[in-house]
Design a protein around this motif. Structure first.
Motif, PDB file in Angstrom:
ATOM      1  N   ILE A   1       6.435 -12.348  -2.776  1.00 60.15           N
ATOM      2  CA  ILE A   1       6.620 -10.988  -3.289  1.00 60.15           C
ATOM      3  C   ILE A   1       5.310 -10.410  -3.832  1.00 60.15           C
ATOM      4  O   ILE A   1       4.996  -9.240  -3.553  1.00 60.15           O
ATOM      5  CB  ILE A   1       7.743 -10.956  -4.344  1.00 60.15           C
ATOM      6  CG1 ILE A   1       9.090 -11.252  -3.659  1.00 60.15           C
ATOM      7  CG2 ILE A   1       7.798  -9.614  -5.056  1.00 60.15           C
ATOM      8  CD1 ILE A   1      10.264 -11.343  -4.604  1.00 60.15           C
TER       9      ILE A   1
ATOM     10  N   LEU B   1       3.359  -9.167  -0.955  1.00 58.94           N
ATOM     11  CA  LEU B   1       3.948  -7.956  -0.391  1.00 58.94           C
ATOM     12  C   LEU B   1       3.631  -6.752  -1.273  1.00 58.94           C
ATOM     13  O   LEU B   1       3.317  -5.671  -0.766  1.00 58.94           O
ATOM     14  CB  LEU B   1       5.458  -8.119  -0.243  1.00 58.94           C
ATOM     15  CG  LEU B   1       6.199  -6.950   0.409  1.00 58.94           C
ATOM     16  CD1 LEU B   1       5.712  -6.732   1.844  1.00 58.94           C
ATOM     17  CD2 LEU B   1       7.704  -7.174   0.382  1.00 58.94           C
ATOM     18  N   GLU B   2       3.711  -6.922  -2.572  1.00 62.54           N
ATOM     19  CA  GLU B   2       3.378  -5.823  -3.484  1.00 62.54           C
ATOM     20  C   GLU B   2       1.933  -5.374  -3.284  1.00 62.54           C
ATOM     21  O   GLU B   2       1.645  -4.175  -3.266  1.00 62.54           O
ATOM     22  CB  GLU B   2       3.614  -6.251  -4.931  1.00 62.54           C
ATOM     23  CG  GLU B   2       5.083  -6.426  -5.281  1.00 62.54           C
ATOM     24  CD  GLU B   2       5.288  -6.919  -6.702  1.00 62.54           C
ATOM     25  OE1 GLU B   2       4.304  -7.387  -7.313  1.00 62.54           O
ATOM     26  OE2 GLU B   2       6.424  -6.815  -7.211  1.00 62.54           O
TER      27      GLU B   2
ATOM     28  N   ILE C   1       7.512  -0.046  -6.875  1.00 60.99           N
ATOM     29  CA  ILE C   1       8.086  -1.051  -5.974  1.00 60.99           C
ATOM     30  C   ILE C   1       9.428  -1.574  -6.480  1.00 60.99           C
ATOM     31  O   ILE C   1      10.452  -1.383  -5.816  1.00 60.99           O
ATOM     32  CB  ILE C   1       7.090  -2.214  -5.763  1.00 60.99           C
ATOM     33  CG1 ILE C   1       5.798  -1.658  -5.147  1.00 60.99           C
ATOM     34  CG2 ILE C   1       7.700  -3.285  -4.847  1.00 60.99           C
ATOM     35  CD1 ILE C   1       4.705  -2.680  -4.954  1.00 60.99           C
TER      36      ILE C   1
ATOM     37  N   PRO D   1      13.774 -10.870  -9.265  1.00 65.19           N
ATOM     38  CA  PRO D   1      13.759 -11.058  -7.803  1.00 65.19           C
ATOM     39  C   PRO D   1      14.603 -12.221  -7.327  1.00 65.19           C
ATOM     40  O   PRO D   1      14.808 -12.367  -6.117  1.00 65.19           O
ATOM     41  CB  PRO D   1      12.273 -11.291  -7.498  1.00 65.19           C
ATOM     42  CG  PRO D   1      11.676 -11.772  -8.773  1.00 65.19           C
ATOM     43  CD  PRO D   1      12.449 -11.103  -9.864  1.00 65.19           C
TER      44      PRO D   1
ATOM     45  N   SER E   1      15.099  -1.566  -6.340  1.00 62.66           N
ATOM     46  CA  SER E   1      13.956  -1.046  -5.601  1.00 62.66           C
ATOM     47  C   SER E   1      14.350   0.270  -4.914  1.00 62.66           C
ATOM     48  O   SER E   1      15.422   0.833  -5.182  1.00 62.66           O
ATOM     49  CB  SER E   1      13.462  -2.067  -4.568  1.00 62.66           C
ATOM     50  OG  SER E   1      12.274  -1.639  -3.936  1.00 62.66           O
TER      51      SER E   1
ATOM     52  N   ILE F   1      10.360  -2.582   2.838  1.00 58.94           N
ATOM     53  CA  ILE F   1      11.602  -2.856   2.120  1.00 58.94           C
ATOM     54  C   ILE F   1      12.418  -3.912   2.849  1.00 58.94           C
ATOM     55  O   ILE F   1      13.090  -4.741   2.225  1.00 58.94           O
ATOM     56  CB  ILE F   1      12.421  -1.553   1.909  1.00 58.94           C
ATOM     57  CG1 ILE F   1      13.585  -1.805   0.939  1.00 58.94           C
ATOM     58  CG2 ILE F   1      12.926  -0.990   3.224  1.00 58.94           C
ATOM     59  CD1 ILE F   1      13.167  -2.206  -0.441  1.00 58.94           C
TER      60      ILE F   1
ATOM     61  N   LEU G   1      10.898  -7.117   1.847  1.00 57.18           N
ATOM     62  CA  LEU G   1      11.256  -7.414   0.459  1.00 57.18           C
ATOM     63  C   LEU G   1      12.658  -8.015   0.391  1.00 57.18           C
ATOM     64  O   LEU G   1      12.901  -8.968  -0.356  1.00 57.18           O
ATOM     65  CB  LEU G   1      11.174  -6.146  -0.390  1.00 57.18           C
ATOM     66  CG  LEU G   1      11.413  -6.308  -1.897  1.00 57.18           C
ATOM     67  CD1 LEU G   1      10.408  -7.278  -2.505  1.00 57.18           C
ATOM     68  CD2 LEU G   1      11.353  -4.957  -2.604  1.00 57.18           C
TER      69      LEU G   1
END
Length: 285
Positions: A100, A103-104, A124, A129, A176, A201, A204
């Motif tokens: 994560i 990805l952020e 985000i 999570p 999100s 997304i 995610l």
């Protein structure tokens, strides 16, 4: 005397000025003043047309320094990427992320969505999570853009109260949006903007691996579930989010912002929250 009644010609400068004033002219355009009483400057000798690929011939008797060699042709600007090209670039960037935080970082550095240029922050997610429930809304608003977190304004506070009513909060919910930058004026995101953010997304969701998804609003439901009907028709009924062999129960919800504008539908929203709670209880979550 009105200038249109003048009989003496040529008219005086004052009469000309009054004529233009009556005609509505209130501004003189030009970078440099021009003295119209002086003879115009002699025109420069015509320069022979240059043949492509050859140096221009100097003007006879002219100053050599006034005849510089031709410049190399400017490189053409790169063509704008199509929406499908942007989506492909986003998909490659998202697929390369294994965590994560990665990805952020990829989302924050992505330049393929035009909304980034007018946004204050990249928004985000918030919450846990590792939570079994993931709520996905549409796009950040003013407060979310200012704070860099989703659902923190008035509609977010309503969402928190709705979650609390079924025993959920940031400890067991992950929140999100399908869009990570605020659309100017809180307008609806465009198809191109959705396509630019969709791979992120989706990635995610893959990394979070929620057991239940709630799509808040028509754009979230249409993007993730492929629904074509309005949110008032799809809410309250279970769908399935499908992506690369996985299937996750998903419930379309009325967006909290809609509930603030239409408080008369809160009864339906409460029914949907009870459905969410029942599904989570059924799964032992």
């Amino acid at each position: 005397m009105n200038v249109t009644e003048a009989t003496d010609f040529p008219p005086s400068l004052l009469e000309i000025a009054l004529f233009y004033a009556e005609a509505g002219v209130d501004e003189a355009i030009g970078d440099q003043p021009v003295d119209r009483t002086q003879a115009p400057p002699a025109r420069e000798a015509a320069r022979p047309a240059a043949v492509p690929g050859q140096a221009a011939a100097p003007i006879p008797g002219g100053n050599p320094s006034a005849n510089p060699p031709p410049r190399a042709p400017a490189a053409s600007a790169p063509a704008l990427l199509s929406a499908s090209d942007v989506e492909s670039a986003a998909r490659r960037a998202a697929r390369a992320c294994q965590t994560i935080p990665e990805l952020e970082a990829a989302i924050k550095s992505f330049e393929g969505c035009g909304l980034k240029a007018t946004a204050t922050n990249t928004v985000i997610a918030r919450g846990n999570p590792q939570a079994p429930l993931m709520i996905i809304g549409e796009a950040p608003g003013r407060d979310e853009d200012a704070q860099g977190l989703p659902f923190v304004g008035e509609s977010g506070q309503l969402l928190d109260r709705m979650l609390k009513a079924i025993g959920r909060d940031e400890q067991n919910t992950y929140i999100s949006n399908i869009i990570f930058w605020r659309p100017p004026g809180n307008r609806d995101p465009s198809t191109e903007e959705i396509l630019a953010c969709k791979p992120f997304i989706e990635r995610l969701i893959e990394l979070v691996q929620p057991k239940v998804i709630a799509c808040a609003g028509k754009h979230a439901a249409a993007t993730l579930l492929g629904t074509t009907q309005g949110i008032t028709r799809t809410r309250g009924r279970w769908h399935e989010y499908q992506r690369e062999g996985i299937g996750i129960p998903a419930m379309p919800l009325l967006h909290p912002a809609y509930l603030l504008r239409q408080p008369g539908v809160k009864r339906e929203a409460w029914h949907d929250m009870l459905e969410l709670a029942a599904k989570l209880e059924q799964l032992g979550l």
